[in-house]
Motif scaffolding. Structure first.
Motif, mmCIF file in Angstrom:
data_model
loop_
_atom_site.group_PDB
_atom_site.id
_atom_site.type_symbol
_atom_site.label_atom_id
_atom_site.label_comp_id
_atom_site.label_asym_id
_atom_site.label_seq_id
_atom_site.Cartn_x
_atom_site.Cartn_y
_atom_site.Cartn_z
ATOM 1 N N HIS A 127 0.826 -1.213 0.000
ATOM 2 C CA HIS A 127 0.000 0.000 0.000
ATOM 3 C C HIS A 127 0.864 1.268 0.000
ATOM 4 O O HIS A 127 0.608 2.229 0.735
ATOM 5 C CB HIS A 127 -0.947 0.013 1.202
ATOM 6 C CG HIS A 127 -1.830 -1.201 1.279
ATOM 7 N ND1 HIS A 127 -2.851 -1.444 0.376
ATOM 8 C CD2 HIS A 127 -1.822 -2.263 2.124
ATOM 9 C CE1 HIS A 127 -3.447 -2.588 0.685
ATOM 10 N NE2 HIS A 127 -2.831 -3.104 1.737
ATOM 11 N N GLN A 158 4.063 1.614 0.844
ATOM 12 C CA GLN A 158 5.086 1.772 1.883
ATOM 13 C C GLN A 158 6.494 1.494 1.382
ATOM 14 O O GLN A 158 7.461 2.041 1.921
ATOM 15 C CB GLN A 158 4.791 0.830 3.060
ATOM 16 C CG GLN A 158 3.518 1.139 3.826
ATOM 17 C CD GLN A 158 3.400 0.261 5.056
ATOM 18 O OE1 GLN A 158 3.827 0.628 6.149
ATOM 19 N NE2 GLN A 158 2.842 -0.918 4.882
ATOM 20 N N GLY A 189 0.695 -1.934 7.622
ATOM 21 C CA GLY A 189 1.081 -0.645 8.174
ATOM 22 C C GLY A 189 2.179 -0.763 9.216
ATOM 23 O O GLY A 189 2.589 -1.861 9.587
#
Length: 378
Positions: A97, A99, A285
């Protein structure tokens, strides 16, 4: 050294050591009667000198192999944007995503390993002048070689300008000294046209990390608690203010330095949970926190743990730096004509050949000078 996406791809990617792991030294003690520590040394009942312990670490580690794998990973990561343009990134970008990319993970490996080895280098020989010579000779001669080849060999051959117009421009002479990242009419019409060598920009941050170690060493602060404190501050700043090359690479570098000082136990029982946490963070995340902590542990574990069996890719020399600095222009000359798979297939053997020549003709001979004064001063 070495190493990542061009700043035009993403600002979050603005992102090598004299080869402390390059000289193998004498045989390590029997692992059946001794225990491997994180610094690569073996502790046993026999009285090994500091020099022998250091030699043992050089003989047994996989850091050169890890760096070559990282350099080849950067080639794979760059093949897609160089072929299709900066808007198209590798699959890891989507999986994480936004990162990280494969190239960015490879850069992280470089900085963690560098932090570990550079810190060890100054700890073992706290001699500022020799440290400066070694760092200079590791980075600059090969860098000048690739810049001169680009400016005065590749540039005239591939430039869209006639030879007379090319040689009368000031840009080749500026580029040969590292003062410009552009050559007249070179790579200007490629899908990714940002500069002649989009990998070199990471070297300035590597050099800044070297400078930080030097200043800490001279001040007498290259010790466990100051290095840990610097790492914590850099990591906290990254988490609070977001990514930036100084914070990003500084935190990774000092993560390696922390592991050099604190030496936690290397074991698969810790490495496996660390790997799971790293993958979960990559997907869901908190990748910044994971990369600088459990990710750093994984890199040093792969480099030093006796149960890890990696091929000795550096048996003929340390080719990672040469592969890193030569890859981008080779890939640019191929793009977009052969597709990204063809770009990788052709680039890898060509770049490894260039890295072989760079190591044996430039880098290794330069490193032999590290114990001599440079320019009659250092």
């Amino acid at each position: 050294m070495c190493i990542g996406m061009s700043s035009s791809l993403s600002t979050s990617f603005e992102v090598k050591e004299e080869g402390a792991s390059g000289g193998w030294g004498r045989e390590a003690p029997d692992p059946r009667t001794s225990e491997r520590r994180l610094d690569g040394n073996w502790s046993s009942t026999s009285a090994f000198s500091a020099e022998a312990n250091q030699a043992a670490s050089h003989r047994a580690n996989h850091f050169d192999t890890l760096r070559i794998i990282a350099a080849l990973s950067v080639i794979c990561a760059h093949s897609i944007p160089l072929t299709y343009g900066p808007a198209v990134l590798d699959a890891l970008w989507g999986f994480s995503h936004g990162q990280a990319t494969i190239g960015f993970v490879a850069i992280q490996v470089f900085f963690i390993v560098s932090g570990y080895l550079i810190t060890a280098s100054y700890r073992h020989r706290p001699e500022p002048r020799r440290f400066i010579r070694a760092r200079f000779l590791r980075l600059v001669p090969a860098l000048l070689a690739v810049l001169w080849l680009l400016a005065f060999v590749v540039g005239p051959l591939v430039s869209t300008l006639p030879l007379a117009g090319y040689v009368h421009s000031l840009l080749p002479y500026r580029a040969a000294l590292g003062l410009s990242d552009h050559l007249p009419g070179v790579f200007a019409h490629k899908p990714f046209s940002s500069g002649i060598n989009g990998s070199l920009w990471t070297l300035r941050y590597e050099a800044l990390c070297y400078l930080a170690v030097l200043l800490l060493g001279v001040a007498g602060w290259l010790k466990r608690l100051p290095v840990l404190a610097i790492f914590i501050v850099l990591l906290a700043a990254r988490l609070r203010f977001g990514s930036g090359p100084v914070l990003e690479f500084g935190a990774l570098f000092f993560a390696g330095g922390v592991l050099q000082f604190w030496q936690p136990r290397l074991s698969a029982r810790y490495a496996v949970p660390c790997a799971i946490l790293w993958l979960l963070a990559l997907k869901f995340g908190f990748y910044t926190l994971a990369s600088d902590t459990v990710g750093a542990y994984l890199v040093i574990y792969l480099g030093l743990a006796p149960e890890v069996k990696l091929p000795n890719l550096a048996r003929y020399g340390d080719f990672s730096y040469g592969a890193y600095i030569f890859a981008w222009p080779v890939q640019q000359m191929l793009s977009p004509h052969v597709g990204w798979v063809g770009n990788i297939a052709i680039t890898v053997p060509v770049v490894l050949g260039l890295a072989f020549l760079s190591w044996h003709l430039v880098e290794a001979p330069a490193l032999h000078l590290k114990n001599r004064k440079l320019f009659g001063v250092l």
